[in-house]
Design a protein around this motif. Structure first.
Motif, mmCIF file in Angstrom:
data_model
loop_
_atom_site.group_PDB
_atom_site.id
_atom_site.type_symbol
_atom_site.label_atom_id
_atom_site.label_comp_id
_atom_site.label_asym_id
_atom_site.label_seq_id
_atom_site.Cartn_x
_atom_site.Cartn_y
_atom_site.Cartn_z
ATOM 1 N N ARG A 148 19.316 11.132 3.064
ATOM 2 C CA ARG A 148 19.123 9.596 3.457
ATOM 3 C C ARG A 148 18.535 9.137 2.082
ATOM 4 N NH1 ARG A 148 19.640 11.804 8.276
ATOM 5 N NH2 ARG A 148 20.540 10.430 9.894
ATOM 6 N N TRP A 149 19.292 8.675 0.963
ATOM 7 C CA TRP A 149 18.602 8.148 -0.080
ATOM 8 C C TRP A 149 17.846 6.813 0.026
ATOM 9 C CZ3 TRP A 149 18.432 11.680 -3.804
ATOM 10 C CH2 TRP A 149 19.389 12.664 -3.871
ATOM 11 N N HIS A 150 18.207 6.055 0.992
ATOM 12 C CA HIS A 150 17.782 4.645 1.017
ATOM 13 C C HIS A 150 16.484 4.962 1.707
ATOM 14 C CE1 HIS A 150 19.714 5.372 5.138
ATOM 15 N NE2 HIS A 150 18.869 4.732 5.410
ATOM 16 N N SER A 151 16.205 5.790 2.470
ATOM 17 C CA SER A 151 14.821 5.977 3.197
ATOM 18 C C SER A 151 13.834 6.453 2.099
ATOM 19 C CB SER A 151 14.915 7.104 4.087
ATOM 20 O OG SER A 151 13.651 7.405 4.846
ATOM 21 N N VAL A 152 14.467 7.231 1.034
ATOM 22 C CA VAL A 152 13.441 7.792 0.066
ATOM 23 C C VAL A 152 13.114 6.463 -0.918
ATOM 24 C CG1 VAL A 152 13.444 9.258 -2.172
ATOM 25 C CG2 VAL A 152 14.429 9.973 0.167
ATOM 26 N N VAL A 153 14.122 5.740 -1.238
ATOM 27 C CA VAL A 153 13.758 4.526 -2.012
ATOM 28 C C VAL A 153 12.771 3.687 -1.311
ATOM 29 C CG1 VAL A 153 14.700 2.630 -3.224
ATOM 30 C CG2 VAL A 153 15.857 4.686 -3.200
ATOM 31 N N GLN A 154 13.069 3.404 -0.017
ATOM 32 C CA GLN A 154 12.134 2.627 0.625
ATOM 33 C C GLN A 154 10.468 3.243 0.652
ATOM 34 O OE1 GLN A 154 13.032 2.339 4.929
ATOM 35 N NE2 GLN A 154 11.466 1.084 5.383
ATOM 36 N N HIS A 155 10.558 4.510 0.813
ATOM 37 C CA HIS A 155 9.161 5.142 0.681
ATOM 38 C C HIS A 155 8.620 5.072 -0.851
ATOM 39 C CE1 HIS A 155 10.401 6.737 4.595
ATOM 40 N NE2 HIS A 155 9.279 6.326 5.069
ATOM 41 N N PHE A 156 9.455 5.004 -1.703
ATOM 42 C CA PHE A 156 8.873 5.060 -3.063
ATOM 43 C C PHE A 156 8.286 3.672 -3.103
ATOM 44 C CE2 PHE A 156 12.402 7.692 -5.425
ATOM 45 C CZ PHE A 156 11.839 8.613 -5.212
ATOM 46 N N ASP A 157 8.738 2.632 -2.524
ATOM 47 C CA ASP A 157 8.133 1.335 -2.541
ATOM 48 C C ASP A 157 6.720 1.257 -1.743
ATOM 49 O OD1 ASP A 157 8.178 -1.682 -2.819
ATOM 50 O OD2 ASP A 157 8.105 -1.630 -0.699
ATOM 51 N N MET A 158 6.709 1.959 -0.870
ATOM 52 C CA MET A 158 5.406 1.932 0.217
ATOM 53 C C MET A 158 4.409 2.889 -0.227
ATOM 54 S SD MET A 158 5.000 2.858 4.127
ATOM 55 C CE MET A 158 5.039 4.686 3.916
ATOM 56 N N VAL A 159 4.838 4.239 -0.763
ATOM 57 C CA VAL A 159 3.826 5.226 -1.478
ATOM 58 C C VAL A 159 3.338 4.625 -2.660
ATOM 59 C CG1 VAL A 159 3.531 7.414 -2.147
ATOM 60 C CG2 VAL A 159 4.884 6.998 0.018
ATOM 61 N N GLY A 160 4.300 4.238 -3.520
ATOM 62 C CA GLY A 160 4.024 4.077 -5.087
ATOM 63 C C GLY A 160 3.826 2.524 -5.357
ATOM 64 N N VAL A 161 4.851 1.841 -5.205
ATOM 65 C CA VAL A 161 4.684 0.307 -6.062
ATOM 66 C C VAL A 161 3.657 -0.510 -5.099
ATOM 67 C CG1 VAL A 161 6.054 -1.744 -6.227
ATOM 68 C CG2 VAL A 161 7.176 0.371 -6.390
ATOM 69 N N ARG A 162 3.530 -0.301 -3.905
ATOM 70 C CA ARG A 162 2.558 -1.104 -3.116
ATOM 71 C C ARG A 162 1.063 -0.773 -3.214
ATOM 72 N NH1 ARG A 162 5.602 -3.355 2.362
ATOM 73 N NH2 ARG A 162 7.497 -3.872 1.460
ATOM 74 N N ALA A 163 1.023 0.507 -3.686
ATOM 75 C CA ALA A 163 -0.322 1.083 -4.016
ATOM 76 C C ALA A 163 -1.042 1.024 -5.376
ATOM 77 C CB ALA A 163 -0.239 2.629 -3.749
ATOM 78 N N LEU A 164 -0.053 0.300 -6.359
ATOM 79 C CA LEU A 164 -0.687 0.357 -7.695
ATOM 80 C C LEU A 164 -1.870 -0.565 -7.812
ATOM 81 C CD1 LEU A 164 2.940 -0.430 -9.345
ATOM 82 C CD2 LEU A 164 1.424 1.663 -9.643
ATOM 83 N N GLY A 165 -1.655 -1.435 -7.167
ATOM 84 C CA GLY A 165 -3.132 -2.567 -7.107
ATOM 85 C C GLY A 165 -4.421 -1.924 -6.769
ATOM 86 N N ILE A 166 -4.571 -1.338 -5.561
ATOM 87 C CA ILE A 166 -5.539 -0.638 -5.174
ATOM 88 C C ILE A 166 -6.098 0.623 -5.824
ATOM 89 C CG2 ILE A 166 -4.552 0.624 -3.325
ATOM 90 C CD1 ILE A 166 -8.092 -0.845 -3.172
#
Length: 370
Positions: A148-166
């Motif tokens: 499930r590639w779309h699931s991996v991409v979705q978790h890229f966003d949650m684990v990585g992109v949205r954590a950049l600020g903090i």
């Protein structure tokens, strides 16, 4: 029609009184009978239950207590009444029961033993869960169409992109703290320039990756546990098994892959932000220009420090993701378990990350990567 419970008091020829109860001696119909019995001042020799139509446990206890307090004899009780009165007489609440005393040492040792058993049991279950994840990963490699590639991409966003600020803010401030404390201590020996060594080596080798892992464990690991735990309670995971979908393949592997890939990237980003924070403080406090700071940093920070961080990062990411998913899979019963297992996921992930970091420190020191 159900008659309320009542009694009348009559005198016996040889002295004393007899209480004749009538009606329904049940909790719903007793009314003020209890207070009236307490108000009796004359001695009672007998309690007559011949006119009682029904009695429950509360009524039996009331009769038994009155008879015991006054020393009266119970007469004309029908079979059910006699059985209930005999039953309640065996649980006399006026008799004090000595509490079971347990020594403090025995209690302390019991708590330690229970904790050790729970820890080893959890470790064994976690190792079994890791085996399931490895098996699911091997199956997906052999059958890439099920991935499930779309699931991996979705978790890229949650684990990585949205954590950049903090993560960026935290690392920037940590870099400032390291530089400030290092400068204060080194100034006593006139060696403020070595603050750059401290910032560079400590950031790339240890704190950049370690603090990022702790932040990801608290942010993403807890989210994994809460998401999967909620799915367990709502029986979504059971439904997936029913339709032939393997939960480890659909839920765990994408999260693990996302964490493994994003952790090195977040580690590099965190290290750079810490370097910027340390360089800014050196510029302001120690008056070391940024160009000089960068040149000195390149001279004193070996590439082995960078590679050590990059080796540890994916391992930390895998541990954090699997700890979160494992605790989520352990949720059973009610929504309270979601909170408990989410807390356990964060604690377990941080503990394992620190243990592995200590192992890596000893290992790399032994192979000469000091």
């Amino acid at each position: 029609m159900v008659h309320s419970a009542d009694f009348i008091q009559e005198s016996l020829p040889d002295g004393g009184n007899i209480l004749r109860f009538s009606g329904n001696l049940a909790i719903a119909t007793i009314g003020d009978l209890d207070s009236r019995l307490h108000a009796l001042s004359d001695s009672v020799m007998q309690i007559d239950l011949g006119d009682v139509t029904h009695i429950d446990t509360v009524g039996a206890w009331l009769i038994y207590r009155t008879a015991k307090q006054s020393g009266a004899q119970i007469v004309n009780a029908h079979m059910d009444a006699a059985r209930l009165i005999e039953a309640v007489s065996g649980v006399d609440q006026t008799e004090s029961i000595a509490p079971v005393r347990r020594s403090t040492l025995a209690h302390f040792l019991g708590e330690i033993g229970e904790g050790v058993v729970v820890a080893f049991t959890t470790l064994l279950h976690f190792l079994g869960f890791v085996g399931q994840v490895v098996k699911a990963s091997a199956i997906l490699i052999l059958h890439p169409g099920r991935f499930r590639w779309h699931s991996v991409v979705q978790h890229f966003d949650m684990v990585g992109v949205r954590a950049l600020g903090i993560i960026g803010l935290m690392s920037f401030l940590i870099g400032i703290v390291i530089a400030q404390q290092g400068a204060v201590q080194l100034r006593q020996f006139g060696a403020e320039v070595f603050t750059i060594n401290l910032v560079g080596r400590l950031t790339f080798r240890e704190l950049g990756i370690l603090m990022t892992a702790i932040m990801v464990a608290g942010r993403s690991g807890s989210a994994f546990a809460a998401q999967i735990g909620t799915m367990k309670i709502t029986e979504e995971i059971d439904a997936m098994r029913t339709i032939g979908v393997v939960p480890a393949e659909a839920l765990v592997v994408p999260r693990v892959i996302a964490a493994v890939i994003m952790m090195p990237l977040l580690g590099i980003y965190a290290s750079l932000m810490a370097i910027i924070g340390g360089g800014l403080l050196c510029w302001i406090i120690l008056e070391i220009p940024p160009a000089t700071f960068v040149i000195r940093l390149r001279e004193v920070t070996p590439m082995t420090d960078f590679w050590i961080g990059m080796i540890k990062a994916p391992v930390f990411g895998a541990i954090i993701a699997m700890a979160g998913c494992f605790q989520g899979m352990q949720v059973e019963g009610n929504s309270e378990q979601v909170g408990l297992k989410t807390t356990a996921a964060v604690v377990q992930a941080i503990f394992l990350v620190i243990v592995l970091d200590a192992f890596f420190a000893v290992f790399f020191s032994e192979i000469g990567w000091d």
